[in-house]
Design an enzyme around this catalytic site. Structure first.
Site, short mmCIF file in Angstrom:
data_model
loop_
_atom_site.label_atom_id
_atom_site.label_comp_id
_atom_site.label_asym_id
_atom_site.label_seq_id
_atom_site.Cartn_x
_atom_site.Cartn_y
_atom_site.Cartn_z
N GLU A 47 0.84 -1.21 0.00
CA GLU A 47 0.00 0.00 0.00
C GLU A 47 0.87 1.26 0.00
OE1 GLU A 47 -0.04 -2.60 1.99
OE2 GLU A 47 -1.90 -2.83 3.11
N CYS A 70 -2.57 -3.35 7.23
CA CYS A 70 -2.25 -3.59 8.65
C CYS A 70 -2.52 -2.34 9.48
CB CYS A 70 -0.79 -4.01 8.79
SG CYS A 70 0.36 -2.63 8.61
N LEU A 291 10.69 -39.57 7.70
CA LEU A 291 10.37 -38.25 8.24
C LEU A 291 9.01 -37.78 7.70
CD1 LEU A 291 11.31 -35.99 10.08
CD2 LEU A 291 12.30 -34.86 8.08
N ALA A 292 8.78 -38.02 6.41
CA ALA A 292 7.49 -37.63 5.83
C ALA A 292 6.35 -38.34 6.57
CB ALA A 292 7.46 -37.97 4.34
N1 LIG Z 1 13.25 -39.41 -4.14
C1 LIG Z 1 13.00 -38.54 -3.18
O1 LIG Z 1 12.15 -37.65 -3.30
C2 LIG Z 1 13.78 -38.63 -1.92
C3 LIG Z 1 13.81 -37.54 -1.07
C4 LIG Z 1 14.50 -37.67 0.12
C5 LIG Z 1 15.09 -38.88 0.43
N2 LIG Z 1 15.04 -39.91 -0.44
C6 LIG Z 1 15.63 -41.21 -0.11
O2 LIG Z 1 15.07 -41.61 1.12
C7 LIG Z 1 16.04 -42.40 1.84
C8 LIG Z 1 16.13 -41.82 3.23
O3 LIG Z 1 14.89 -41.94 3.86
P1 LIG Z 1 14.78 -42.42 5.34
O4 LIG Z 1 13.34 -42.69 5.57
O5 LIG Z 1 15.78 -43.47 5.56
O6 LIG Z 1 15.31 -41.16 6.14
P2 LIG Z 1 14.68 -39.73 6.47
O7 LIG Z 1 13.22 -39.76 6.40
O8 LIG Z 1 15.43 -38.71 5.72
O9 LIG Z 1 15.13 -39.61 7.98
C9 LIG Z 1 14.52 -40.44 8.92
C10 LIG Z 1 15.15 -40.22 10.24
O10 LIG Z 1 14.82 -38.92 10.71
C11 LIG Z 1 14.94 -38.97 12.11
N3 LIG Z 1 13.80 -38.40 12.78
C12 LIG Z 1 13.88 -37.55 13.83
N4 LIG Z 1 12.68 -37.26 14.28
C13 LIG Z 1 11.80 -37.94 13.53
C14 LIG Z 1 10.39 -38.05 13.57
N5 LIG Z 1 9.64 -37.41 14.48
N6 LIG Z 1 9.77 -38.84 12.66
C15 LIG Z 1 10.50 -39.51 11.74
N7 LIG Z 1 11.85 -39.45 11.68
C16 LIG Z 1 12.50 -38.66 12.57
C17 LIG Z 1 15.05 -40.43 12.52
O11 LIG Z 1 16.40 -40.71 12.86
P3 LIG Z 1 16.91 -40.35 14.34
O12 LIG Z 1 16.00 -41.08 15.27
O13 LIG Z 1 18.31 -40.77 14.38
O14 LIG Z 1 16.77 -38.89 14.45
C18 LIG Z 1 14.68 -41.17 11.26
O15 LIG Z 1 15.29 -42.42 11.14
C19 LIG Z 1 17.32 -42.28 1.07
O16 LIG Z 1 17.47 -43.47 0.32
C20 LIG Z 1 17.10 -41.13 0.15
O17 LIG Z 1 17.83 -41.27 -1.04
C21 LIG Z 1 14.40 -39.82 -1.62
#
Ligand SMILES: NC(=O)c1ccc[n+]([C@@H]2O[C@H](COP(=O)([O-])OP(=O)(O)OC[C@H]3O[C@@H](n4cnc5c(N)ncnc54)[C@H](OP(=O)(O)O)[C@@H]3O)[C@@H](O)[C@H]2O)c1
Length: 357
Positions: A47, A70, A291-292
């Protein structure tokens, strides 16, 4: 309002933590005499930019603006004061500002004798501002989960290799998504498997988003690319992390934040609150699958962007780990928002409908 919306869209991703807003000033005869879009934080609101451009010609005129002006002193003075001071007679806005401190400008303008109309092109503007409106309404960042998968839904091969499932156009598109958000979040599993840098490289970016690693036990290697000097990094570790490991990571220059844990892992709600307090309003969650799943289980994902490549893997991790769905009727259903071909791949965007209030 259409022009104001165009102006707003032209500065998307550059105004954090403020919303990207557009404004047009018309003189008393209805001629456009000023245009503006939100400047980066600390700069003028849309604005004010439009009123400055209009100068004296704003007197007796109309201000068209995408978001309610605002009424508070943030980094800049209240827009409502500047609007009334410029002699604007009528304000036309698309939608209200839900934030407790800034909202309420429409009422204040009416009190000052300005004619106010609300709701013009409201749906289109709400779509444009959805991440910011959702974040401010909920007090946590808007979360987009992005994954790149084979046509059979796998994000890595059986040996863990995942570069590059999708083609160059899809990768550029991911950098565009990164450029629009305040933070990109990855899990420690992804950091250990791929050592990604997690920066915007293939898209013009005015700033790098904050890189965030969710790493309960502070296992991020001190030479990981995600903590290099190209951008800021926040390492979200658990309160169970060893002090020595935390100190070693702090010595790299990264910000280490210790968060409460739930089930031996970083509490993701606490993470989003900590990010919101750091002015993060939008997050791109780039996995991996576990993590997702943690975010999805807690209902913390608002939008899902999946890139599907015409390749088959048959084995390897699927895009999403277990989210506790045992039967089809319990599966969360998403709304299909968009399907677009990106190079040789397909981008599917779905949205999670908010729970009815
Ligand atoms: N193609 C794609 O789009 C894409 C993208 C990303 C990754 N990737 C692939 O995905 C694989 C990795 O995936 P991943 O599942 O092994 O690992 P991730 O999802 O990257 O990490 C998982 C880790 O995050 C930590 N974490 C901490 N707090 C968490 C919570 N509240 N919930 C869940 N996890 C939590 C945990 O380890 P701690 O307990 O030690 O903290 C858990 O083991 C690789 O092979 C990578 O290449 C592919």
């Amino acid at each position: 309002m259409r022009r104001a919306l165009e102006l707003a869209a032209s500065v998307a991703g550059t105004t954090n933590p403020n919303p990207h807003v557009g404004a047009v000033v018309l003189d008393a005869d209805g001629v456009v005499v000023g245009e503006g879009a939100t400047e980066p934080a600390g700069g003028a609101h849309a604005e004010i930019v439009a009123l400055r451009a209009a100068g004296e010609r704003a007197h007796g005129g109309t201000l068209v603006v995408t978001l309610e002006p605002c009424r508070h002193h943030g980094r800049t003075g209240p827009c409502t004061t500047a609007i009334a001071g410029a002699g604007i007679r009528r304000v036309v806005m698309a939608t209200g500002d839900p934030s407790p401190e800034a909202g309420g400008g429409a009422g204040l303008l009416r009190d000052q004798g300005v004619d106010v109309a609300v709701g013009v092109l409201a749906d289109a503007v709400r779509r444009e501002l959805q991440p910011w409106l959702t974040a401010v309404g909920r007090g946590r960042p808007y979360v987009t989960w992005k994954y790149a998968a084979s046509a059979d839904g796998r994000i890595a091969a059986a040996d863990g290799t995942s570069r590059w499932i999708t083609g160059p156009e899809a990768r550029v598109d991911v950098h565009r998504e990164r450029a629009m958000v305040d933070a990109v979040v990855v899990g420690i599993g992804t950091v250990l498997a791929d050592d990604p840098q997690v920066t915007v490289r293939d898209w013009p970016a005015q700033r790098q988003p904050l890189r965030v690693v969710v790493d309960t036990h502070a296992r991020t290697p001190v030479d990981a690319r995600v903590i290099d000097a190209t951008a800021s990094t926040l390492l979200a570790v658990g309160d169970v992390a060893e002090p020595a490991a935390v100190s070693a990571l702090e010595a790299t220059g990264a910000t280490v934040v210790q968060l409460p844990t739930a089930d031996q892992r970083v509490d993701l709600r606490a993470l989003l609150t900590a990010l919101y307090e750091r002015e993060v309003r939008s997050v791109l969650l780039e996995g991996g699958a576990r993590l997702a799943a943690g975010f999805v289980r807690l209902g913390l994902v608002d939008r899902v962007v999946g890139y599907l490549a015409p390749v088959l893997l048959g084995a390897g991790p699927s895009a999403l780990a277990d989210i506790g769905v045992a039967t089809l009727s319990a599966a969360p259903r998403l709304r299909l928002a968009e399907v677009v071909r990106v190079g040789a791949d397909v981008r599917i965007t779905t949205q999670v409908e908010p729970e009815p209030a």
